[in-house]
Scaffold this motif. Structure first.
Motif, PDB file in Angstrom:
ATOM      1  N   LEU A 190       0.871  -1.168   0.000  1.00  0.00           N
ATOM      2  CA  LEU A 190       0.000   0.000   0.000  1.00  0.00           C
ATOM      3  C   LEU A 190       0.911   1.221   0.000  1.00  0.00           C
ATOM      4  O   LEU A 190       1.919   1.228   0.712  1.00  0.00           O
ATOM      5  N   ILE A 191       0.578   2.232  -0.793  1.00  0.00           N
ATOM      6  CA  ILE A 191       1.459   3.391  -0.961  1.00  0.00           C
ATOM      7  C   ILE A 191       0.716   4.683  -0.632  1.00  0.00           C
ATOM      8  O   ILE A 191      -0.439   4.871  -1.018  1.00  0.00           O
ATOM      9  N   SER A 192       1.407   5.597   0.062  1.00  0.00           N
ATOM     10  CA  SER A 192       0.919   6.959   0.226  1.00  0.00           C
ATOM     11  C   SER A 192       2.042   7.916  -0.140  1.00  0.00           C
ATOM     12  O   SER A 192       3.130   7.489  -0.539  1.00  0.00           O
ATOM     13  N   GLN A 193       1.793   9.213   0.007  1.00  0.00           N
ATOM     14  CA  GLN A 193       2.781  10.167  -0.491  1.00  0.00           C
ATOM     15  C   GLN A 193       2.657  11.529   0.175  1.00  0.00           C
ATOM     16  O   GLN A 193       1.602  11.903   0.674  1.00  0.00           O
ATOM     17  N   HIS A 194       3.784  12.239   0.177  1.00  0.00           N
ATOM     18  CA  HIS A 194       3.800  13.682   0.396  1.00  0.00           C
ATOM     19  C   HIS A 194       4.624  14.258  -0.745  1.00  0.00           C
ATOM     20  O   HIS A 194       5.784  14.620  -0.593  1.00  0.00           O
ATOM     21  N   ALA A 195       4.021  14.280  -1.905  1.00  0.00           N
ATOM     22  CA  ALA A 195       4.597  14.793  -3.140  1.00  0.00           C
ATOM     23  C   ALA A 195       3.414  15.168  -4.019  1.00  0.00           C
ATOM     24  O   ALA A 195       2.302  14.701  -3.779  1.00  0.00           O
ATOM     25  N   ASP A 196       3.639  15.966  -5.050  1.00  0.00           N
ATOM     26  CA  ASP A 196       2.526  16.729  -5.601  1.00  0.00           C
ATOM     27  C   ASP A 196       2.056  16.353  -7.004  1.00  0.00           C
ATOM     28  O   ASP A 196       1.269  17.081  -7.600  1.00  0.00           O
ATOM     29  N   SER A 197       2.531  15.245  -7.535  1.00  0.00           N
ATOM     30  CA  SER A 197       2.100  14.881  -8.882  1.00  0.00           C
ATOM     31  C   SER A 197       1.281  13.592  -8.866  1.00  0.00           C
ATOM     32  O   SER A 197       1.060  12.979  -7.825  1.00  0.00           O
ATOM     33  N   MET A 198       0.889  13.157 -10.054  1.00  0.00           N
ATOM     34  CA  MET A 198       0.169  11.899 -10.213  1.00  0.00           C
ATOM     35  C   MET A 198       1.107  10.713 -10.367  1.00  0.00           C
ATOM     36  O   MET A 198       0.670   9.595 -10.648  1.00  0.00           O
ATOM     37  N   GLY A 199       2.403  10.932 -10.170  1.00  0.00           N
ATOM     38  CA  GLY A 199       3.377   9.862 -10.374  1.00  0.00           C
ATOM     39  C   GLY A 199       3.123   8.632  -9.534  1.00  0.00           C
ATOM     40  O   GLY A 199       3.019   7.507 -10.058  1.00  0.00           O
ATOM     41  N   ASN A 238      -3.776   2.885  -2.887  1.00  0.00           N
ATOM     42  CA  ASN A 238      -3.060   4.156  -2.792  1.00  0.00           C
ATOM     43  C   ASN A 238      -3.851   5.183  -2.005  1.00  0.00           C
ATOM     44  O   ASN A 238      -5.061   5.320  -2.157  1.00  0.00           O
ATOM     45  N   VAL A 239      -3.144   5.929  -1.146  1.00  0.00           N
ATOM     46  CA  VAL A 239      -3.699   7.084  -0.436  1.00  0.00           C
ATOM     47  C   VAL A 239      -2.984   8.314  -0.970  1.00  0.00           C
ATOM     48  O   VAL A 239      -1.770   8.458  -0.800  1.00  0.00           O
ATOM     49  N   SER A 240      -3.703   9.193  -1.636  1.00  0.00           N
ATOM     50  CA  SER A 240      -3.091  10.368  -2.262  1.00  0.00           C
ATOM     51  C   SER A 240      -3.133  11.566  -1.319  1.00  0.00           C
ATOM     52  O   SER A 240      -3.528  11.451  -0.157  1.00  0.00           O
ATOM     53  N   TYR A 241      -2.724  12.711  -1.836  1.00  0.00           N
ATOM     54  CA  TYR A 241      -2.633  13.923  -1.012  1.00  0.00           C
ATOM     55  C   TYR A 241      -3.084  15.123  -1.823  1.00  0.00           C
ATOM     56  O   TYR A 241      -2.772  15.243  -3.005  1.00  0.00           O
ATOM     57  N   ASN A 242      -3.829  16.007  -1.173  1.00  0.00           N
ATOM     58  CA  ASN A 242      -4.277  17.277  -1.754  1.00  0.00           C
ATOM     59  C   ASN A 242      -5.326  17.136  -2.844  1.00  0.00           C
ATOM     60  O   ASN A 242      -5.582  18.095  -3.564  1.00  0.00           O
ATOM     61  N   GLY A 243      -5.925  15.982  -2.966  1.00  0.00           N
ATOM     62  CA  GLY A 243      -7.004  15.857  -3.931  1.00  0.00           C
ATOM     63  C   GLY A 243      -7.275  14.426  -4.314  1.00  0.00           C
ATOM     64  O   GLY A 243      -6.363  13.597  -4.379  1.00  0.00           O
ATOM     65  N   SER A 244      -8.516  14.108  -4.544  1.00  0.00           N
ATOM     66  CA  SER A 244      -8.918  12.767  -4.928  1.00  0.00           C
ATOM     67  C   SER A 244      -8.311  12.378  -6.274  1.00  0.00           C
ATOM     68  O   SER A 244      -8.268  13.178  -7.207  1.00  0.00           O
ATOM     69  N   THR A 245      -7.860  11.135  -6.370  1.00  0.00           N
ATOM     70  CA  THR A 245      -7.426  10.583  -7.655  1.00  0.00           C
ATOM     71  C   THR A 245      -8.380   9.473  -8.101  1.00  0.00           C
ATOM     72  O   THR A 245      -8.007   8.615  -8.892  1.00  0.00           O
ATOM     73  N   ALA A 246      -9.600   9.523  -7.597  1.00  0.00           N
ATOM     74  CA  ALA A 246     -10.574   8.458  -7.871  1.00  0.00           C
ATOM     75  C   ALA A 246     -10.865   8.311  -9.356  1.00  0.00           C
ATOM     76  O   ALA A 246     -11.006   7.195  -9.864  1.00  0.00           O
TER      77      ALA A 246
END
Length: 404
Positions: A234-243, A255-263
């Protein structure tokens, strides 16, 4: 604990400036276009291609629409003299407030604040307002570590589901985390996320790697893939792209994203996203200036102010996630639960000392100056708005050498 010297920020050449009356385009009726009588300039490190900067831009437009303020935006402003030039230009252009969104903008915002004492300068993620003591310079942040913790709860529930279904064993519950820099903000975030996950899945561990950039889609995707290759499930991030989310979607990894849904982009793997909603702060500073009142030197939003939020849940979250998250949030808001409760983690096998000091007042050598433990927990964001959590807790390892 010695911390990594700060990386050089990216310098971006392109600058885009545009003006909006009440964030809705030019309006021939000036009283309608600027009901508040306040003009506010926004400086962002990147543009809407960065989830971090898009989050600020969306909040700015919402706040200006709500208050009737006039806004001017300067995007792709590097963490250098470009920031001072942009801030001075906005001040010269009649802005009552100038706001900048990136850590490395701070010294240039302070320089501009000293030159334009009648303009209010506000800065996100900064650390120096409480020591500079300028009447027109202000820092702001929010308790995003609480949002990270809640997102970690979502992740922990997913890990338990994967264990119970036989997809992984308990000792395979390893989380990967893509971080930008080794700043306290990132350490605070990934630690809170891990503690949230481990509050649900006791066997969870974490592996963290750093890209050395806030926004580098290739580096973030490569980092996420390296974590996946190292058996992170399982991956999360503190970075700002869709990479990272893209790497997870391609590999079928939650995946748990940051600053906005990637659903929409990652429908099969997206679980949840946490973010700071900056609209409450923007509405606050616009209102203070309109009413000729002082702006807080160091403002900290939280769950109760609507400044820390989770997105909708993805379709693959574990059953009952909404109920557990709601109950946990209630405890955080009431103060019955503290993210960095000293009973919930160890450092080198030992409990953190009650007299532990952190670098709150900020100096070049990161000298610890303030006791930050009280009532049995590490009191993050209580002595200044920007994070200062700098502890490497047990259960978290690094992929590569972060050179703290």
């Amino acid at each position: 604990m010695k911390k990594l010297k700060r990386f050089l920020a990216l310098a971006l050449a392109a600058t885009m400036t545009f003006s909006l009356a009440a964030c809705g385009g030019k309006d021939s009726d000036s009283s309608k276009g600027n009901k508040s009588g306040v003009k506010i300039g926004f400086i962002t490190l990147h543009d809407e291609n960065s989830t971090y900067d898009k989050n600020f831009l969306d909040a700015a437009k919402a706040a200006c629409e709500a208050t009737g303020a006039e806004a001017v935006f300067k995007t792709n402003i590097s963490e250098g003299e470009d920031c001072y030039d942009a801030a001075a230009d906005l001040a010269d252009g009649g802005c009552d407030i100038v706001f900048a969104d990136s850590f490395g903008h701070e010294d240039y915002m302070i320089k501009a604040a000293k030159e334009f004492p009648d303009v209010q300068f506000c800065h996100a993620t900064g650390t120096k307002a409480h020591t500079e003591k300028l009447a027109n310079y202000h820092n702001a942040f929010a308790t995003i570590y609480e949002g990270r913790y809640l997102a970690g709860v979502v992740a922990g529930l997913k890990l338990n589901e994967m264990i119970e279904s036989g997809k992984i064993t308990a000792d395979q519950a390893k989380i990967g985390y893509v971080g930008a820099y080794t700043y306290a903000e990132v350490i605070s975030g990934y630690t809170a996320f891990f503690l949230g996950a481990r509050s649900i899945c006791e066997s969870a561990t974490m592996e963290v790697t750093f890209t050395g950039s806030w926004y580098d889609e290739t580096a973030e995707k490569t980092a996420a893939q390296a974590l996946i290759d190292d058996k992170c499930v399982l991956i999360s991030q503190h970075a700002d792209s869709m990479g990272a989310p893209t790497a997870c979607e391609n590999a079928g990894i939650p995946n748990v994203s940051y600053n906005g849904s990637t659903a929409s982009a990652c429908p099969e793997t997206f679980l949840v996203s946490s973010k700071i909603d900056w609209a409450p702060y923007f509405e606050y500073i616009i209102g203070q200036v309109a009413d000729k009142k002082d702006i807080d030197t160091d403002w900290t939003g939280n769950l109760s102010t609507g400044s820390v939020k989770l997105s909708e849940f993805g379709k693959s979250v574990a059953e009952g996630t909404d109920k557990v998250v709601a109950e946990t949030q209630e405890k955080l808001e009431s103060g019955d639960l503290h993210v960095f409760d000293l009973e919930q983690f160890t450092v080198g096998g030992a409990k953190l000392a009650d007299d532990y000091k952190a670098d709150v007042d900020t100096d070049a050598d990161y000298t610890a100056d303030t006791v930050v433990v009280k009532d049995g927990y590490y009191s993050e964001s209580e002595f200044r708005s920007a994070p200062y959590f700098d502890v490497q807790i047990d259960g978290i390892k690094f992929l590569g050498d972060p050179k703290f």
